[in-house]
Design a protein around this motif. Structure first.
Motif, PDB file in Angstrom:
ATOM      1  N   ASP A 196       9.132   3.934  -2.506  1.00 60.21           N
ATOM      2  CA  ASP A 196       7.678   3.795  -2.372  1.00 60.21           C
ATOM      3  C   ASP A 196       6.976   4.092  -3.690  1.00 60.21           C
ATOM      4  O   ASP A 196       6.039   3.387  -4.079  1.00 60.21           O
ATOM      5  CB  ASP A 196       7.132   4.728  -1.287  1.00 60.21           C
ATOM      6  N   ARG A 204       7.447   1.192  -6.067  1.00 55.85           N
ATOM      7  CA  ARG A 204       6.564   0.059  -5.722  1.00 55.85           C
ATOM      8  C   ARG A 204       5.131   0.328  -6.144  1.00 55.85           C
ATOM      9  O   ARG A 204       4.456  -0.561  -6.659  1.00 55.85           O
ATOM     10  CB  ARG A 204       6.617  -0.227  -4.223  1.00 55.85           C
ATOM     11  N   THR A 205       4.658   1.537  -5.943  1.00 60.03           N
ATOM     12  CA  THR A 205       3.293   1.886  -6.344  1.00 60.03           C
ATOM     13  C   THR A 205       3.134   1.783  -7.848  1.00 60.03           C
ATOM     14  O   THR A 205       2.182   1.166  -8.345  1.00 60.03           O
ATOM     15  CB  THR A 205       2.938   3.316  -5.870  1.00 60.03           C
ATOM     16  N   LEU A 265      -0.226  -5.941  -4.342  1.00 57.39           N
ATOM     17  CA  LEU A 265      -0.904  -4.695  -3.957  1.00 57.39           C
ATOM     18  C   LEU A 265      -0.733  -4.417  -2.465  1.00 57.39           C
ATOM     19  O   LEU A 265      -0.556  -3.264  -2.066  1.00 57.39           O
ATOM     20  CB  LEU A 265      -2.385  -4.756  -4.332  1.00 57.39           C
ATOM     21  N   SER A 273       2.844  -3.239  -1.816  1.00 54.30           N
ATOM     22  CA  SER A 273       3.057  -1.874  -2.291  1.00 54.30           C
ATOM     23  C   SER A 273       2.361  -0.852  -1.389  1.00 54.30           C
ATOM     24  O   SER A 273       2.596   0.342  -1.519  1.00 54.30           O
ATOM     25  CB  SER A 273       2.535  -1.720  -3.721  1.00 54.30           C
ATOM     26  N   LEU A 319      -0.889  -0.353  -1.383  1.00 54.41           N
ATOM     27  CA  LEU A 319      -2.109   0.154  -2.016  1.00 54.41           C
ATOM     28  C   LEU A 319      -3.383  -0.402  -1.392  1.00 54.41           C
ATOM     29  O   LEU A 319      -4.415   0.265  -1.404  1.00 54.41           O
ATOM     30  CB  LEU A 319      -2.104  -0.147  -3.515  1.00 54.41           C
ATOM     31  N   PRO A 323      -0.898   5.852  -0.608  1.00 50.88           N
ATOM     32  CA  PRO A 323      -0.046   5.710  -1.804  1.00 50.88           C
ATOM     33  C   PRO A 323      -0.597   6.461  -3.023  1.00 50.88           C
ATOM     34  O   PRO A 323       0.172   7.045  -3.790  1.00 50.88           O
ATOM     35  CB  PRO A 323      -0.015   4.201  -2.061  1.00 50.88           C
ATOM     36  N   MET A 324      -1.907   6.473  -3.192  1.00 49.72           N
ATOM     37  CA  MET A 324      -2.494   7.179  -4.329  1.00 49.72           C
ATOM     38  C   MET A 324      -2.365   8.688  -4.141  1.00 49.72           C
ATOM     39  O   MET A 324      -2.124   9.416  -5.112  1.00 49.72           O
ATOM     40  CB  MET A 324      -3.956   6.775  -4.521  1.00 49.72           C
ATOM     41  N   LEU A 363       1.172   9.494  -4.949  1.00 52.00           N
ATOM     42  CA  LEU A 363       1.364   9.421  -6.397  1.00 52.00           C
ATOM     43  C   LEU A 363       0.794  10.658  -7.074  1.00 52.00           C
ATOM     44  O   LEU A 363       1.416  11.241  -7.965  1.00 52.00           O
ATOM     45  CB  LEU A 363       0.708   8.157  -6.957  1.00 52.00           C
TER      46      LEU A 363
END
Length: 110
Positions: free
Chosen positions: A5, A8-9, A53, A56, A58, A79-80, A83
């Motif tokens: 993951d 991908r991000t 996007l 992923s 996002l 996802p953010m 991250l």
């Protein structure tokens, strides 16, 4: 967050046009046409970036309730957030490593 993951991000965010899309979507959800116009990309190119996007995780795509042909994109926060957690953990690791290295150098000076 799994390594897959995260990969991908990061891969999705590696492209400057996709980062620009993320910046635009931070302000508010937008239609594909708005994103294409703001980034000066053709509609097919923007669609390819949005697909990346979406894959992923996002962004997510919604259909306009009055016209199902209109697609509206919005950011997904997970996802953010994942991250950010990974970056904070990495920063902590490096801070400890550098502090240990600094302590070692100071001992060597004495």
């Amino acid at each position: 967050m799994s390594a897959h993951d995260l990969d991908r991000t990061l891969a999705a965010l590696a492209d400057p046009y996709r980062r620009r899309v993320v910046d635009l979507l931070r302000e508010r959800p937008r239609r594909v046409g708005e994103l294409a116009e703001a980034t000066r990309l053709s509609f097919p190119n923007m669609s390819r970036h949005l697909k990346t996007l979406r894959e992923s995780g996002l962004v997510e795509e919604d259909r306009n309730e009055f016209d199902s042909r209109v697609r509206i994109y919005r950011l997904r926060p997970e996802p953010m957030t994942d991250l950010k957690v990974w970056l904070e953990e990495t920063e902590t690791l490096w801070s400890r490593q550098l502090a240990g290295f600094k302590a070692h150098l100071q001992k060597m000076k004495k």
